[in-house]
Design a protein around this motif. Sequence first.
Motif, PDB file in Angstrom:
ATOM      1  N   ALA A   1      42.398  50.241  33.863  1.00 47.65           N
ATOM      2  CA  ALA A   1      41.137  50.202  33.120  1.00 47.65           C
ATOM      3  C   ALA A   1      39.939  50.157  34.052  1.00 47.65           C
ATOM      4  O   ALA A   1      38.868  50.685  33.733  1.00 47.65           O
ATOM      5  CB  ALA A   1      41.127  49.000  32.182  1.00 47.65           C
ATOM      6  N   ALA A   2      40.129  49.532  35.205  1.00 45.79           N
ATOM      7  CA  ALA A   2      39.016  49.336  36.138  1.00 45.79           C
ATOM      8  C   ALA A   2      38.353  50.655  36.508  1.00 45.79           C
ATOM      9  O   ALA A   2      37.137  50.716  36.717  1.00 45.79           O
ATOM     10  CB  ALA A   2      39.520  48.620  37.392  1.00 45.79           C
TER      11      ALA A   2
ATOM     12  N   ASP B   1      32.707  39.931  37.516  1.00 46.30           N
ATOM     13  CA  ASP B   1      32.255  40.309  38.860  1.00 46.30           C
ATOM     14  C   ASP B   1      33.037  41.504  39.382  1.00 46.30           C
ATOM     15  O   ASP B   1      32.472  42.416  39.990  1.00 46.30           O
ATOM     16  CB  ASP B   1      32.417  39.115  39.815  1.00 46.30           C
ATOM     17  N   ALA B   2      34.328  41.491  39.143  1.00 51.28           N
ATOM     18  CA  ALA B   2      35.161  42.592  39.618  1.00 51.28           C
ATOM     19  C   ALA B   2      34.777  43.903  38.937  1.00 51.28           C
ATOM     20  O   ALA B   2      34.747  44.955  39.568  1.00 51.28           O
ATOM     21  CB  ALA B   2      36.637  42.276  39.355  1.00 51.28           C
ATOM     22  N   VAL B   3      34.457  43.822  37.642  1.00 53.72           N
ATOM     23  CA  VAL B   3      34.043  45.033  36.926  1.00 53.72           C
ATOM     24  C   VAL B   3      32.721  45.541  37.481  1.00 53.72           C
ATOM     25  O   VAL B   3      32.556  46.745  37.723  1.00 53.72           O
ATOM     26  CB  VAL B   3      33.915  44.751  35.415  1.00 53.72           C
ATOM     27  N   ARG B   4      31.808  44.622  37.698  1.00 53.51           N
ATOM     28  CA  ARG B   4      30.498  45.015  38.208  1.00 53.51           C
ATOM     29  C   ARG B   4      30.634  45.658  39.584  1.00 53.51           C
ATOM     30  O   ARG B   4      29.960  46.653  39.884  1.00 53.51           O
ATOM     31  CB  ARG B   4      29.561  43.797  38.285  1.00 53.51           C
ATOM     32  N   GLY B   5      31.529  45.096  40.399  1.00 51.11           N
ATOM     33  CA  GLY B   5      31.709  45.629  41.749  1.00 51.11           C
ATOM     34  C   GLY B   5      32.720  46.764  41.820  1.00 51.11           C
ATOM     35  O   GLY B   5      33.056  47.217  42.902  1.00 51.11           O
ATOM     36  N   ARG B   6      33.205  47.171  40.660  1.00 52.94           N
ATOM     37  CA  ARG B   6      34.229  48.214  40.598  1.00 52.94           C
ATOM     38  C   ARG B   6      35.394  47.892  41.523  1.00 52.94           C
ATOM     39  O   ARG B   6      35.893  48.745  42.264  1.00 52.94           O
ATOM     40  CB  ARG B   6      33.643  49.589  40.936  1.00 52.94           C
ATOM     41  N   ASP B   7      35.805  46.632  41.474  1.00 57.49           N
ATOM     42  CA  ASP B   7      36.914  46.177  42.311  1.00 57.49           C
ATOM     43  C   ASP B   7      38.168  46.102  41.452  1.00 57.49           C
ATOM     44  O   ASP B   7      38.424  45.109  40.774  1.00 57.49           O
ATOM     45  CB  ASP B   7      36.562  44.794  42.904  1.00 57.49           C
ATOM     46  N   ALA B   8      38.960  47.162  41.501  1.00 56.06           N
ATOM     47  CA  ALA B   8      40.129  47.256  40.618  1.00 56.06           C
ATOM     48  C   ALA B   8      41.128  46.137  40.895  1.00 56.06           C
ATOM     49  O   ALA B   8      41.590  45.461  39.972  1.00 56.06           O
ATOM     50  CB  ALA B   8      40.793  48.621  40.780  1.00 56.06           C
TER      51      ALA B   8
ATOM     52  N   ALA C   1      41.407  51.449  29.570  1.00 58.65           N
ATOM     53  CA  ALA C   1      42.513  52.142  30.243  1.00 58.65           C
ATOM     54  C   ALA C   1      42.912  53.394  29.473  1.00 58.65           C
ATOM     55  O   ALA C   1      43.533  54.297  30.033  1.00 58.65           O
ATOM     56  CB  ALA C   1      43.704  51.209  30.389  1.00 58.65           C
ATOM     57  N   GLY C   2      42.555  53.420  28.199  1.00 57.81           N
ATOM     58  CA  GLY C   2      42.869  54.591  27.392  1.00 57.81           C
ATOM     59  C   GLY C   2      44.353  54.822  27.227  1.00 57.81           C
ATOM     60  O   GLY C   2      44.796  55.950  27.028  1.00 57.81           O
TER      61      GLY C   2
ATOM     62  N   ARG D   1      42.415  43.115  38.411  1.00 61.11           N
ATOM     63  CA  ARG D   1      43.834  42.868  38.113  1.00 61.11           C
ATOM     64  C   ARG D   1      44.188  41.410  38.417  1.00 61.11           C
ATOM     65  O   ARG D   1      44.816  40.726  37.616  1.00 61.11           O
ATOM     66  CB  ARG D   1      44.711  43.790  38.964  1.00 61.11           C
ATOM     67  N   ASP D   2      43.736  40.915  39.575  1.00 62.01           N
ATOM     68  CA  ASP D   2      44.067  39.548  39.952  1.00 62.01           C
ATOM     69  C   ASP D   2      43.407  38.531  39.034  1.00 62.01           C
ATOM     70  O   ASP D   2      43.992  37.492  38.715  1.00 62.01           O
ATOM     71  CB  ASP D   2      43.646  39.301  41.410  1.00 62.01           C
ATOM     72  N   ALA D   3      42.192  38.844  38.588  1.00 62.71           N
ATOM     73  CA  ALA D   3      41.502  37.927  37.690  1.00 62.71           C
ATOM     74  C   ALA D   3      42.249  37.808  36.371  1.00 62.71           C
ATOM     75  O   ALA D   3      42.413  36.710  35.818  1.00 62.71           O
ATOM     76  CB  ALA D   3      40.065  38.413  37.451  1.00 62.71           C
ATOM     77  N   VAL D   4      42.711  38.944  35.869  1.00 64.63           N
ATOM     78  CA  VAL D   4      43.482  38.925  34.624  1.00 64.63           C
ATOM     79  C   VAL D   4      44.776  38.145  34.806  1.00 64.63           C
ATOM     80  O   VAL D   4      45.152  37.318  33.969  1.00 64.63           O
ATOM     81  CB  VAL D   4      43.773  40.366  34.156  1.00 64.63           C
ATOM     82  N   ALA D   5      45.439  38.390  35.928  1.00 69.64           N
ATOM     83  CA  ALA D   5      46.685  37.667  36.202  1.00 69.64           C
ATOM     84  C   ALA D   5      46.429  36.168  36.276  1.00 69.64           C
ATOM     85  O   ALA D   5      47.192  35.362  35.723  1.00 69.64           O
ATOM     86  CB  ALA D   5      47.301  38.163  37.503  1.00 69.64           C
TER      87      ALA D   5
END
Lengths: 237, 237
Positions: free
Chosen positions: A114-115, A201-208, A160-161, A212-216
Motif C-alpha cells: 500500500a505504501a 510519519d512513514a506514509v508522509r516520508g514514503r517509507d514503505a 494496496a488495491g 510495514r514495521d509500524a503496522v506490525a
Amino acid sequence: MPVSPSQHAAPSSDVVAPAPAPRRSVRDEVEQSLRAGLLSGRFVPGHSVTLRGLAQELGVSPMPVREAVRALSAGNALEIRSNGRIQVPQMTPQRLSEILTARLLLEPELALVAAENLDASDAVELRKIDDRVDESLSGGDAETYMQENFAFHFHIYRAAGSQVLMPLVESLWLQFAPFMRTVYGRVGTAALDDHHKEAIDAVRGRDARGLRDAVAADIRCGMELLDRSSGEGLQDA
Amino acid sequence: MPVSPSQHAAPSSDVVAPAPAPRRSVRDEVEQSLRAGLLSGRFVPGHSVTLRGLAQELGVSPMPVREAVRALSAGNALEIRSNGRIQVPQMTPQRLSEILTARLLLEPELALVAAENLDASDAVELRKIDDRVDESLSGGDAETYMQENFAFHFHIYRAAGSQVLMPLVESLWLQFAPFMRTVYGRVGTAALDDHHKEAIDAVRGRDARGLRDAVAADIRCGMELLDRSSGEGLQDA
DNA sequence: TTCGGGCAAATGTGATCACAAATTGGAGGG
DNA sequence: CCCTCCAATTTGTGATCACATTTGCCCGAA
C-alpha cells in the motif's frame, strides 16, 4: 412492516430518489449493517442472534438476513451451531493466537504494498482519522474507537488495491473485533498504545518499510494487551 | 423433483439410515458439491451458473443453492456481477499474483505448525496420496490430479488444527483452482514438478523447517508454471 | 425448595410464488 | 448481410408458508 402481500419490499425512499445508487440490494445493506455491528463491537461474543429478530430490527423479511448471515458465517464472522442457532463466536486463547498470527503475516505485507500508492494527502487524511481515534480513546468511547481504528488501518490497506488480501484481512477483523470490544470494556481504552503516529510519519516520508514495521508493531501491541488480559474475557460462559 | 408440495425435501436415504450423520442440511451438501466442483476444476473461469440450473442439476430447490452460492461468493470463490448474474471469476495477472503472494505468506507457516502434529503414519498416508497424484499426472487426468493435489496439501494443513488459517487458505484454493485447471488443459499436466517428495521426507524425519520449505517451493513452482504460460489463459473473453 | 414432564412459542430450513430487470431470440427494415 | 427493436423467456430477489426441531416456561409431584 411490509403490508402488501406481494411486491419487492417497496421502501419509501427508493421511489423518489434519483437513483444514484449503483443498485443496492436489501441483502447487501443487511450484510453491511451486520459487518458494521461486528466491527464496532455492538455484537458480543457468545450472544445469539435470530433471523427473525434481525429481520424485524432492520425492517426487512428474514430472507435477505438469511443470506447475509450465511455470507458472514462463511468467513467465521458468525457461527452456526449444530442445532442451527446463530451466534457471535466465542473467543478461545488458541483462536485469538491464530488470528493474531495471521494478522502479523498478512497486514504488514499489505501495508508494504500500500505504501507505494500512499502520498502526503493520505497522511493528512490518516492524521484526521487518528485524531478521532485519540479523541474517542480519551473519551472512553470504545465503539467509536473501534470504528475509527478500523478506518485508519483500512485506509492504508485499501491503497494496496488488493482484491485478494483485503478480504482475508477483513475476515480476520470481523473475527476478533467483537472480542476486542469486550476487552476494552474491561481494561478500558486508556491502556491502548497504538503506533499510528509512526505509521503516519512513514506514509508522509514514503517509507514503505517503516509503514510495514509500524503496522506490525501496532498488531504486536494489541497482542500484548490481549495476552495481558488473557483468560479474563475468554470463554464468557 | 420434489412432489409433495410441503415437507422438508424428504430424501430417501435419511429416513432409513440409523442416523450416524451429525445433521447434514441440504444447503451444506450443495455447498460441498460446489466446492468440490471448483477445486476439481469442473467450473471454468468466466462460466456463468444459474441458481435454478444448479438446483435442478442437484435435484433441490433454488433455496439451498442461493445460500451456498452466497457463502462461496463471500470468499470470492464465485462472483456476483452488478446485474446479479453468478459466474466463476475471471483470472487476471494481478489477481493471480496476489493469490500466490498470499499462499506464500500463509501456507508455509501453516505447514510449519502442522509439522509438530505429523508423524510417520502421516508420511505413509501422504505417500499414498502422492502416488495417486503421480498416477493422474502421467495419465493426464487433470481433474483427479487437482483433487489429489488438494488432498495432499490439506492433509498436511489439517494437522495444524488451525480454525483460522485453514479457512483462509481454503478460500485461496477455491479462487485459483478453476484457473489452474484451464492452465493444465493448455500446457498439460506433465510440466508439473511438485515438491511432494521432499515434503514427505520432511514429515517422515519430523523436519518442520524442511516441510515449510518444501511447501514454499511447491507454491513457487506453480507460480513459475503460471508465469510461463501467463497471458495465454487469462481473460478468456 | 427442587427436580422432571409436558405444552406452547420460537427458530432454522426448504419450497413456492410474484415481480422486475436483464438476456435472448427472431422478425423486420435498412 | 447486418443492424435495430420488440416480445418471450430466463434469472435473481424478496416475501410468505409449512414443517421439524428445539428452546423456554410453567405446573405438579417428591
